[in-house]
Write an enzyme that holds these catalytic residues in place. Structure first.
Site, PDB file in Angstrom:
ATOM      1  N   ASP A 158       0.844  -1.291   0.143  1.00  0.00           N
ATOM      2  CA  ASP A 158       0.148  -0.071   0.134  1.00  0.00           C
ATOM      3  C   ASP A 158       0.686   1.331  -0.148  1.00  0.00           C
ATOM      4  O   ASP A 158       0.597   2.180   0.752  1.00  0.00           O
ATOM      5  CB  ASP A 158      -1.071  -0.086   1.216  1.00  0.00           C
ATOM      6  CG  ASP A 158      -2.201  -1.253   1.125  1.00  0.00           C
ATOM      7  OD1 ASP A 158      -2.122  -1.845   0.280  1.00  0.00           O
ATOM      8  OD2 ASP A 158      -2.730  -1.178   2.050  1.00  0.00           O
ATOM      9  N   LYS A 188      -6.627  -4.909  -3.113  1.00  0.00           N
ATOM     10  CA  LYS A 188      -7.024  -5.847  -2.111  1.00  0.00           C
ATOM     11  C   LYS A 188      -8.383  -4.745  -1.261  1.00  0.00           C
ATOM     12  O   LYS A 188      -7.921  -3.488  -0.866  1.00  0.00           O
ATOM     13  CB  LYS A 188      -6.171  -6.214  -0.883  1.00  0.00           C
ATOM     14  CG  LYS A 188      -5.276  -4.963  -0.589  1.00  0.00           C
ATOM     15  CD  LYS A 188      -4.310  -5.438   0.533  1.00  0.00           C
ATOM     16  CE  LYS A 188      -3.578  -4.378   1.149  1.00  0.00           C
ATOM     17  NZ  LYS A 188      -4.333  -3.644   2.115  1.00  0.00           N
ATOM     18  N   CYS A 192      -2.038  -2.485   7.729  1.00  0.00           N
ATOM     19  CA  CYS A 192      -2.281  -3.403   6.598  1.00  0.00           C
ATOM     20  C   CYS A 192      -0.994  -4.302   6.681  1.00  0.00           C
ATOM     21  O   CYS A 192      -0.968  -5.322   6.161  1.00  0.00           O
ATOM     22  CB  CYS A 192      -2.294  -2.745   5.252  1.00  0.00           C
ATOM     23  SG  CYS A 192      -4.061  -1.857   5.009  1.00  0.00           S
TER      24      CYS A 192
HETATM   25  C1  C5J Z   1      -3.191   0.637   5.622  1.00  0.00           C
HETATM   26  C2  C5J Z   1      -4.905   1.853   6.670  1.00  0.00           C
HETATM   27  N1  C5J Z   1      -2.858   0.426   4.225  1.00  0.00           N
HETATM   28  N2  C5J Z   1      -3.955   2.325   7.547  1.00  0.00           N
HETATM   29  N3  C5J Z   1      -4.506   1.214   5.651  1.00  0.00           N
HETATM   30  O1  C5J Z   1      -2.606   0.520   6.415  1.00  0.00           O
HETATM   31  O2  C5J Z   1      -6.137   2.094   6.920  1.00  0.00           O
END
Ligand code: C5J
Length: 225
Positions: free
Chosen positions: A25, A130, A163
């Protein structure tokens, strides 16, 4: 075999041919102003140091011939894969699907949903969209890794305790050995990052390993430390 002797809680041994780098991400939605991270009330500048560190890790992994996987937290434009509970959670100025300065928040294909340019996937690298926090939930990641004969995973990405940690726990339950590269992960809450690093490697690597970037890069270059 390669060894990261300085990994915690003990040396991490891996066969580069059976190891994938998973970059979680690293999207404009989390790293730049105007995206999902900021609309949740976070200071996105806290994540900036992870970008050059992950670029260095990516270069080393590519040079060593590792399979490279990038993930994006994202939803379909009709939000049919976004549970109402996720959309309604938090006191946000803009919610998932709302139009923001980088396009619709956390929606596939929007500029803000892209991976940051410095870490753009190369042709042939796997990109997983995802809808959840974990990269195995509602994706074909497990099938892709199994087909490639992958047993070990090296992780980078944001955010550490959301994540990244969720995906490392999913991977651990599926039988992978996973290592998180410390400088290549970040949180809007530095104390959460530190706690996550410690809980991953506690109890004899109950979730996995952690290691500094220099030691990982050296091992990928064949210079076991
Ligand atoms: C991730 C989030 N990528 N913090 N998402 O950690 O909502």
């Amino acid at each position: 075999m390669a060894t990261i002797a300085a990994a915690q809680p003990f040396a991490f041994e891996f066969d580069p041919a059976a190891t994938a780098l998973v970059v979680i991400d690293m999207q404009r939605d989390f790293l730049e102003p105007g995206g999902f991270g900021e609309t949740l009330g976070n200071d996105v500048s806290l994540l900036a140091p992870t970008v050059p560190a992950t670029a260095r890790l990516l270069a080393a992994a590519r040079a060593a011939g590792l399979m490279v996987v990038h993930t994006r937290e994202s939803h379909r434009p009709d939000l049919s894969d976004c549970p109402p509970a996720k959309r309604q959670r938090g006191k946000c100025a803009l919610r998932i699907g709302d139009a923001g300065p980088m396009g619709r928040i956390l929606v596939r294909g929007e500029p803000g949903n892209d991976i940051v340019p410095a870490l753009a996937p190369l042709a042939g690298e796997v990109v997983i969209d995802k809808p959840g926090k974990g990269a195995f939930y509602a994706t074909d990641l497990m099938d892709r890794l199994t087909a490639a004969g992958i047993t070990h995973l090296i992780f980078a990405g944001v955010t550490t305790e959301v994540c990244v940690q969720t995906t490392m726990r999913e991977a651990n339950d599926r039988g992978f050995d996973g290592l998180l590269v410390e400088e290549c992960t970040g949180s809007y809450f530095p104390e959460f990052k530190q706690a996550t690093l410690e809980m991953i490697r506690a109890q004899g690597a109950i979730v996995g390993w952690t290691a500094g970037l220099a030691a990982v890069v050296a091992a990928l270059a064949g210079d076991d430390e």
